[in-house]
Design a protein around this motif. Structure first.
Motif, PDB file in Angstrom:
ATOM      1  N   ILE A  24     -39.144  10.309  63.946  1.00  0.00           N
ATOM      2  CA  ILE A  24     -38.611  11.767  63.871  1.00  0.00           C
ATOM      3  C   ILE A  24     -37.496  11.459  63.828  1.00  0.00           C
ATOM      4  O   ILE A  24     -36.541  11.090  64.066  1.00  0.00           O
ATOM      5  CB  ILE A  24     -38.057  12.544  65.160  1.00  0.00           C
ATOM      6  CG1 ILE A  24     -39.357  12.322  65.689  1.00  0.00           C
ATOM      7  CG2 ILE A  24     -37.771  13.701  65.012  1.00  0.00           C
ATOM      8  CD1 ILE A  24     -39.620  12.827  66.967  1.00  0.00           C
ATOM      9  N   PRO A  25     -36.734  11.394  62.049  1.00  0.00           N
ATOM     10  CA  PRO A  25     -35.806  11.874  61.436  1.00  0.00           C
ATOM     11  C   PRO A  25     -34.251  12.691  61.876  1.00  0.00           C
ATOM     12  O   PRO A  25     -34.759  13.707  62.122  1.00  0.00           O
ATOM     13  CB  PRO A  25     -35.879  11.238  60.224  1.00  0.00           C
ATOM     14  CG  PRO A  25     -37.204  11.450  59.661  1.00  0.00           C
ATOM     15  CD  PRO A  25     -37.896  11.864  61.348  1.00  0.00           C
ATOM     16  N   GLY A  26     -33.962  12.037  62.323  1.00  0.00           N
ATOM     17  CA  GLY A  26     -32.453  12.556  62.732  1.00  0.00           C
ATOM     18  C   GLY A  26     -30.964  12.380  62.168  1.00  0.00           C
ATOM     19  O   GLY A  26     -31.127  11.969  60.698  1.00  0.00           O
ATOM     20  N   GLY A  27     -30.458  13.744  62.536  1.00  0.00           N
ATOM     21  CA  GLY A  27     -29.467  13.787  61.208  1.00  0.00           C
ATOM     22  C   GLY A  27     -28.337  12.715  61.467  1.00  0.00           C
ATOM     23  O   GLY A  27     -27.748  11.988  61.974  1.00  0.00           O
ATOM     24  N   HIS A  28     -27.713  11.637  60.381  1.00  0.00           N
ATOM     25  CA  HIS A  28     -26.063  11.249  59.968  1.00  0.00           C
ATOM     26  C   HIS A  28     -25.315  11.803  58.659  1.00  0.00           C
ATOM     27  O   HIS A  28     -26.429  11.706  58.382  1.00  0.00           O
ATOM     28  CB  HIS A  28     -26.814  10.123  60.397  1.00  0.00           C
ATOM     29  CG  HIS A  28     -25.708   8.607  60.562  1.00  0.00           C
ATOM     30  ND1 HIS A  28     -25.564   8.037  61.383  1.00  0.00           N
ATOM     31  CD2 HIS A  28     -25.335   8.600  59.071  1.00  0.00           C
ATOM     32  CE1 HIS A  28     -24.107   7.507  60.984  1.00  0.00           C
ATOM     33  NE2 HIS A  28     -24.288   7.129  59.741  1.00  0.00           N
ATOM     34  N   VAL A  81     -32.311  17.217  67.503  1.00  0.00           N
ATOM     35  CA  VAL A  81     -32.539  17.700  69.022  1.00  0.00           C
ATOM     36  C   VAL A  81     -34.333  17.393  69.355  1.00  0.00           C
ATOM     37  O   VAL A  81     -34.551  17.515  69.972  1.00  0.00           O
ATOM     38  CB  VAL A  81     -32.704  19.548  68.426  1.00  0.00           C
ATOM     39  CG1 VAL A  81     -32.664  20.034  69.945  1.00  0.00           C
ATOM     40  CG2 VAL A  81     -31.285  19.473  68.072  1.00  0.00           C
ATOM     41  N   GLN A  82     -34.948  17.581  68.514  1.00  0.00           N
ATOM     42  CA  GLN A  82     -36.358  16.890  68.693  1.00  0.00           C
ATOM     43  C   GLN A  82     -36.704  15.869  69.104  1.00  0.00           C
ATOM     44  O   GLN A  82     -37.400  15.502  69.605  1.00  0.00           O
ATOM     45  CB  GLN A  82     -37.026  17.323  67.306  1.00  0.00           C
ATOM     46  CG  GLN A  82     -37.343  18.653  66.272  1.00  0.00           C
ATOM     47  CD  GLN A  82     -38.313  19.076  65.763  1.00  0.00           C
ATOM     48  OE1 GLN A  82     -38.587  18.251  65.157  1.00  0.00           O
ATOM     49  NE2 GLN A  82     -38.539  20.085  64.661  1.00  0.00           N
ATOM     50  N   ALA A  83     -35.339  14.866  67.823  1.00  0.00           N
ATOM     51  CA  ALA A  83     -36.201  13.452  68.558  1.00  0.00           C
ATOM     52  C   ALA A  83     -35.502  13.413  70.379  1.00  0.00           C
ATOM     53  O   ALA A  83     -35.949  13.219  71.424  1.00  0.00           O
ATOM     54  CB  ALA A  83     -35.403  12.146  67.725  1.00  0.00           C
TER      55      ALA A  83
END
Length: 124
Positions: free
Chosen positions: A90-94, A102-104
């Motif tokens: 689940i790629p997250g923001g960086h 949020v999903q992660a």
């Protein structure tokens, strides 16, 4: 000098120096500071990996304990080119959180809430 140092960094070698698995005994750490886990005492080994190096750390860990033995959630900043089938990515923001972040977070919380003593959870 900074770029040369980064180029020489080998995450796989760093992890291999601190993570070993032999005869179902997982060793994490170095020397007297090592933690030992008898994997035969667990029904499942699950990984939670977060950050830019999450995919690479997960792939290295998977190789070190035996391919396909662990499952879990990987939260990289970008989806890997060759994701492992036994992990959910689940790629997250960086550097700032996004909807993927949020999903992660929810997925990790669900994994942890479902975990009991029969599961070994490893954070990378």
């Amino acid at each position: 000098m900074f770029r040369e140092t980064l180029r020489r960094l080998d995450l796989g070698a760093c992890m291999s120096a601190r993570v070993h698995c032999e005869r179902d005994i997982l060793t994490i750490g170095c020397g007297s500071d090592s933690d030992l886990y008898d994997l035969s005492a667990y029904q499942r080994v699950q990984v939670v990996a977060i950050g830019k190096a999450a995919s690479e750390m997960t792939a290295t860990f998977d190789t070190l304990i035996g391919p396909g033995r662990a499952t879990g959630i990987v939260v990289p900043s970008q989806a890997p080119a060759a994701p492992l089938k036994n992990f959910r990515y689940i790629p997250g923001g960086h550097p700032y959180p996004n909807e993927g972040s949020v999903q992660a977070a929810h997925a990790v919380l669900d994994l942890l809430q479902a975990a009991g003593e029969e599961r070994l959870i490893v954070f990378l």
